[in-house]
Structures are given as structure tokens and as C-alpha cells.
Design a protein around this motif. Structure first.
Motif, PDB file in Angstrom:
ATOM      1  N   VAL A 221       0.840  -1.205   0.000  1.00  0.00           N
ATOM      2  CA  VAL A 221       0.000   0.000   0.000  1.00  0.00           C
ATOM      3  C   VAL A 221       0.873   1.253   0.000  1.00  0.00           C
ATOM      4  O   VAL A 221       0.659   2.187  -0.783  1.00  0.00           O
ATOM      5  CB  VAL A 221      -0.937   0.010   1.238  1.00  0.00           C
ATOM      6  CG1 VAL A 221      -1.637   1.360   1.365  1.00  0.00           C
ATOM      7  CG2 VAL A 221      -1.969  -1.093   1.131  1.00  0.00           C
ATOM      8  N   LEU A 222       1.857   1.275   0.882  1.00  0.00           N
ATOM      9  CA  LEU A 222       2.730   2.442   0.990  1.00  0.00           C
ATOM     10  C   LEU A 222       3.537   2.642  -0.298  1.00  0.00           C
ATOM     11  O   LEU A 222       3.777   3.779  -0.726  1.00  0.00           O
ATOM     12  CB  LEU A 222       3.681   2.284   2.180  1.00  0.00           C
ATOM     13  CG  LEU A 222       3.030   2.077   3.558  1.00  0.00           C
ATOM     14  CD1 LEU A 222       4.100   2.029   4.641  1.00  0.00           C
ATOM     15  CD2 LEU A 222       2.012   3.177   3.868  1.00  0.00           C
ATOM     16  N   TYR A 223       3.937   1.533  -0.914  1.00  0.00           N
ATOM     17  CA  TYR A 223       4.707   1.611  -2.161  1.00  0.00           C
ATOM     18  C   TYR A 223       3.905   2.318  -3.257  1.00  0.00           C
ATOM     19  O   TYR A 223       4.461   3.069  -4.070  1.00  0.00           O
ATOM     20  CB  TYR A 223       5.095   0.204  -2.617  1.00  0.00           C
ATOM     21  CG  TYR A 223       5.749   0.163  -3.980  1.00  0.00           C
ATOM     22  CD1 TYR A 223       7.087   0.509  -4.140  1.00  0.00           C
ATOM     23  CD2 TYR A 223       5.005  -0.205  -5.115  1.00  0.00           C
ATOM     24  CE1 TYR A 223       7.680   0.484  -5.401  1.00  0.00           C
ATOM     25  CE2 TYR A 223       5.603  -0.235  -6.376  1.00  0.00           C
ATOM     26  CZ  TYR A 223       6.932   0.109  -6.505  1.00  0.00           C
ATOM     27  OH  TYR A 223       7.508   0.085  -7.751  1.00  0.00           O
ATOM     28  N   PHE A 224       2.611   2.095  -3.270  1.00  0.00           N
ATOM     29  CA  PHE A 224       1.755   2.725  -4.275  1.00  0.00           C
ATOM     30  C   PHE A 224       1.403   4.167  -3.901  1.00  0.00           C
ATOM     31  O   PHE A 224       0.621   4.819  -4.585  1.00  0.00           O
ATOM     32  CB  PHE A 224       0.479   1.914  -4.473  1.00  0.00           C
ATOM     33  CG  PHE A 224       0.639   0.751  -5.414  1.00  0.00           C
ATOM     34  CD1 PHE A 224       0.513   0.926  -6.789  1.00  0.00           C
ATOM     35  CD2 PHE A 224       0.926  -0.511  -4.938  1.00  0.00           C
ATOM     36  CE1 PHE A 224       0.658  -0.134  -7.666  1.00  0.00           C
ATOM     37  CE2 PHE A 224       1.071  -1.588  -5.808  1.00  0.00           C
ATOM     38  CZ  PHE A 224       0.945  -1.404  -7.163  1.00  0.00           C
ATOM     39  N   GLY A 225       1.953   4.656  -2.803  1.00  0.00           N
ATOM     40  CA  GLY A 225       1.771   6.058  -2.435  1.00  0.00           C
ATOM     41  C   GLY A 225       0.544   6.362  -1.618  1.00  0.00           C
ATOM     42  O   GLY A 225       0.184   7.535  -1.452  1.00  0.00           O
ATOM     43  N   ILE A 226      -0.127   5.346  -1.109  1.00  0.00           N
ATOM     44  CA  ILE A 226      -1.324   5.568  -0.284  1.00  0.00           C
ATOM     45  C   ILE A 226      -0.850   5.840   1.141  1.00  0.00           C
ATOM     46  O   ILE A 226      -0.755   4.940   1.991  1.00  0.00           O
ATOM     47  CB  ILE A 226      -2.274   4.359  -0.354  1.00  0.00           C
ATOM     48  CG1 ILE A 226      -2.630   4.063  -1.812  1.00  0.00           C
ATOM     49  CG2 ILE A 226      -3.534   4.619   0.459  1.00  0.00           C
ATOM     50  CD1 ILE A 226      -3.468   2.809  -2.008  1.00  0.00           C
ATOM     51  N   VAL A 227      -0.530   7.105   1.400  1.00  0.00           N
ATOM     52  CA  VAL A 227       0.105   7.526   2.652  1.00  0.00           C
ATOM     53  C   VAL A 227      -0.517   8.843   3.111  1.00  0.00           C
ATOM     54  O   VAL A 227      -0.770   9.740   2.304  1.00  0.00           O
ATOM     55  CB  VAL A 227       1.622   7.732   2.455  1.00  0.00           C
ATOM     56  CG1 VAL A 227       2.285   8.133   3.767  1.00  0.00           C
ATOM     57  CG2 VAL A 227       2.274   6.486   1.871  1.00  0.00           C
ATOM     58  N   LEU A 228      -0.747   8.968   4.407  1.00  0.00           N
ATOM     59  CA  LEU A 228      -1.239  10.225   4.963  1.00  0.00           C
ATOM     60  C   LEU A 228      -0.180  11.308   4.835  1.00  0.00           C
ATOM     61  O   LEU A 228       1.001  11.057   5.109  1.00  0.00           O
ATOM     62  CB  LEU A 228      -1.582  10.052   6.443  1.00  0.00           C
ATOM     63  CG  LEU A 228      -2.944   9.464   6.792  1.00  0.00           C
ATOM     64  CD1 LEU A 228      -3.028   9.226   8.296  1.00  0.00           C
ATOM     65  CD2 LEU A 228      -4.067  10.378   6.350  1.00  0.00           C
ATOM     66  N   ASP A 229      -0.591  12.506   4.447  1.00  0.00           N
ATOM     67  CA  ASP A 229       0.381  13.599   4.345  1.00  0.00           C
ATOM     68  C   ASP A 229       0.146  14.701   5.370  1.00  0.00           C
ATOM     69  O   ASP A 229       1.033  15.522   5.617  1.00  0.00           O
ATOM     70  CB  ASP A 229       0.386  14.192   2.931  1.00  0.00           C
ATOM     71  CG  ASP A 229      -0.989  14.719   2.521  1.00  0.00           C
ATOM     72  OD1 ASP A 229      -1.984  14.406   3.208  1.00  0.00           O
ATOM     73  OD2 ASP A 229      -1.059  15.435   1.506  1.00  0.00           O
ATOM     74  N   GLU A 230      -1.050  14.718   6.005  1.00  0.00           N
ATOM     75  CA  GLU A 230      -1.303  15.701   7.052  1.00  0.00           C
ATOM     76  C   GLU A 230      -2.450  15.248   7.936  1.00  0.00           C
ATOM     77  O   GLU A 230      -3.239  14.382   7.562  1.00  0.00           O
ATOM     78  CB  GLU A 230      -1.619  17.080   6.466  1.00  0.00           C
ATOM     79  CG  GLU A 230      -2.915  17.157   5.681  1.00  0.00           C
ATOM     80  CD  GLU A 230      -3.212  18.566   5.185  1.00  0.00           C
ATOM     81  OE1 GLU A 230      -2.265  19.372   5.081  1.00  0.00           O
ATOM     82  OE2 GLU A 230      -4.396  18.852   4.927  1.00  0.00           O
ATOM     83  N   LEU A 231      -2.500  15.804   9.150  1.00  0.00           N
ATOM     84  CA  LEU A 231      -3.567  15.501  10.095  1.00  0.00           C
ATOM     85  C   LEU A 231      -4.113  16.796  10.678  1.00  0.00           C
ATOM     86  O   LEU A 231      -3.343  17.733  10.945  1.00  0.00           O
ATOM     87  CB  LEU A 231      -3.049  14.623  11.244  1.00  0.00           C
ATOM     88  CG  LEU A 231      -2.957  13.113  11.027  1.00  0.00           C
ATOM     89  CD1 LEU A 231      -2.375  12.450  12.271  1.00  0.00           C
ATOM     90  CD2 LEU A 231      -4.327  12.522  10.713  1.00  0.00           C
ATOM     91  N   SER A 232      -5.430  16.830  10.895  1.00  0.00           N
ATOM     92  CA  SER A 232      -6.031  17.983  11.560  1.00  0.00           C
ATOM     93  C   SER A 232      -5.852  17.834  13.061  1.00  0.00           C
ATOM     94  O   SER A 232      -5.909  16.728  13.603  1.00  0.00           O
ATOM     95  CB  SER A 232      -7.521  18.072  11.228  1.00  0.00           C
ATOM     96  OG  SER A 232      -7.716  18.281   9.846  1.00  0.00           O
ATOM     97  N   SER A 233      -5.628  18.947  13.736  1.00  0.00           N
ATOM     98  CA  SER A 233      -5.496  18.938  15.194  1.00  0.00           C
ATOM     99  C   SER A 233      -6.051  20.247  15.737  1.00  0.00           C
ATOM    100  O   SER A 233      -6.282  21.192  14.967  1.00  0.00           O
ATOM    101  CB  SER A 233      -4.026  18.783  15.605  1.00  0.00           C
ATOM    102  OG  SER A 233      -3.342  20.019  15.486  1.00  0.00           O
TER     103      SER A 233
END
Length: 272
Positions: free
Chosen positions: A40-52
Motif C-alpha cells: 500500500v505504501l509503495y503505491f503512495g497511499i500515505v497520509l500527508d497531514e492531520l487535523s489537530s
């Protein structure tokens, strides 16, 4: 992204099917789950930011670690919570329904369609899984659902037209995440072997303390339904305040935990 999702979901299903056919060790399952997540990570399905509450936090490379543990965690949490007929399947129906509504409202096409497919599949399955079940999910069903929900949450937040807040899915799955986390930490602190099978999840203790199978399952359904309403509330408030929506649900789960253990002591239920 589509190819990554389909390929990794197929991989987790094959891994889980092998485990259902020939019981594998916890080490084997953990290792193979990790391989699926790496895909999954290899295909670029990665979080880039989180709300806080302090604003949006860019994650950079930390996003890979957070995404890894999120997907692994929800995949296994969903699998662990598949311990009563109709529980995991019914939760999939409610959660996918709310996620479908929310992502559609936010302008989705891809995630909305996948959520609809999960809803249709889970609903059809429930006709044979509702207590007493004629068929069960097994690892091939439960691990797949947890994995699919976890990956869809990232896709919806980063790649889908809807840009649906990542926090929606953790809120929809909050009762599963809380029960699994609480039970894991409690067993770890007691020095128990956390990789061994047990019957001490909160929902299992509630069942063993006298509540019927159906009563426990319906209780979990109500939790997910309320969490779904909370998720609708979440997307309609500013991003930097969205984490605060979790507070009442956390308070509820703590009170629920206290009530379960009061019953456990009253009826002398073995929790070892």
C-alpha cells in the motif's frame, strides 16, 4: 492508487484465506500483514497531514509510519472483534453506509462507489451471518474489511475528490479501536501472552457476564450508529476542532468499560 488498493486488498484476502484453511502462527500473520501494508505504501497511499486543535500538521516522512500502524492496527482490531455472530458484519454495514453518505456529500466518486460495494456485500452476507449464523466471516472476511476501511480512509483524505477528513474513519470504528487497544494494554500490563487467543475483550466479557449474544451485538450496533452521527457532525465543523469530537465518545467508552467490569466482578467472570 486504484491498482494499489485492489492488489493489496487481494493480497490480504489470500493471506487470510490461507490462515483460515491451515491455522498459521501469529508471527506468520503479522509478517504477511506487514507485507500487504508495505505494498500500500509503495503505491503512495500515505497520509500527508492531520487535523489537530492546533491546525493542520504536515506529516512528511512520519506519514509513512502513521499510515503503516493505522492500517496494521485496524486490520487486526477488526479481526479481533469478530467474535460474535453478526458483530463484525453488522458494523461493516453501518460504517460503510455512513462513510458512503459522508463521502458522497463531500463530492466523492471513487470512495463512494467502493463504500457502496462494501455496504452491499456486507448486507448480503448478514442474511446468513445474523445470529445464529449459517456462515462466518473468518479471517478472510474480517481482516479484509478492516484493511479496506483503513486504506479507504487514507484514499478519501488524500486522493479522492471529496478530500474527506481522515478522522471520519477512526471515529466510525472508535468502539472497535478502543476495545482492542484497552484489552491489549490490560493484558500486556498483566504479563499475559498477547498473541494467544482469549475471551476477554469488553464485548466478550459483557456476553459472558449474562447479556445475550443479540443484546451485545445490538449494543455495538448502537455505538457505531452514534459514531456515524458524530462523523457527520465532524465534517461540518472547522478542521482544527475536529479532534474534540472524539471526547464524548471516549468518555462514553470509559464509562462503558467501568460498567462491564462492575458486572464482571458481580458475576465472578474469569478475566485471566
Amino acid at each position: 492508487v486504484l491498482y494499489g488498493f485492489v492488489f493489496s486488498a487481494l493480497l490480504i484476502s489470500i493471506i487470510s484465506l490461507v490462515d483460515d484453511i491451515s491455522e498459521q502462527t501469529a508471527t506468520f500473520k503479522a509478517f504477511t500483514h506487514m507485507i500487504a501494508v508495505v505494498v500500500v505504501l509503495y503505491f503512495g497511499i500515505v497520509l500527508d497531514e492531520l487535523s489537530s486543535p492546533f491546525g493542520d500538521i504536515p506529516l512528511g516522512w512520519v506519514g509513512y509510519a502513521i499510515s503503516f500502524f493505522w492500517i496494521i492496527g485496524l486490520t487486526n482490531a477488526y479481526n479481533f472483534m469478530d467474535g460474535l455472530d453478526g458483530l463484525a458484519g453488522g458494523v461493516a454495514v453501518i460504517a460503510s453506509l455512513f462513510f458512503m453518505i459522508i463521502t458522497f456529500h463531500e463530492g466523492s466518486s471513487f470512495v463512494y462507489i467502493i463504500s457502496y460495494s462494501l455496504l452491499a456485500g456486507a448486507l448480503g452476507f448478514m442474511f446468513l451471518n445474523y445470529p445464529p449464523a449459517k456462515i462466518i466471516l473468518g479471517d478472510v472476511g474480517a481482516a479484509f474489511l478492516g484493511f479496506a476501511f483503513a486504506v479507504l480512509a487514507i484514499i478519501a483524505a488524500r486522493y479522492d475528490e471529496s478530500k474527506t477528513s481522515f478522522l471520519v474513519m477512526p471515529l466510525l470504528m472508535f468502539n472497535f479501536i478502543y476495545d482492542t487497544s484497552f484489552t491489549f494494554i490490560r493484558r500486556l500490563l498483566k504479563g499475559e501472552k498477547v498473541t494467544e487467543a482469549h475471551r476477554t475483550h469488553l464485548y466478550q466479557l459483557l456476553n459472558r457476564s449474562g447479556y445475550s449474544h443479540l443484546e451485545v451485538v445490538l449494543t455495538q450496533y448502537c455505538m457505531v450508529f452514534l459514531q456515524g452521527l458524530g462523523a457527520i457532525w465532524l465534517i461540518n465543523i472547522p478542521g482544527n476542532e475536529r479532534m474534540l469530537v472524539f471526547v464524548p465518545f471516549l468518555v462514553f467508552q470509559v464509562a462503558y468499560t467501568y460498567a462491564v467490569f462492575l458486572r464482571v466482578r458481580k458475576y465472578n467472570v474469569d478475566i485471566n
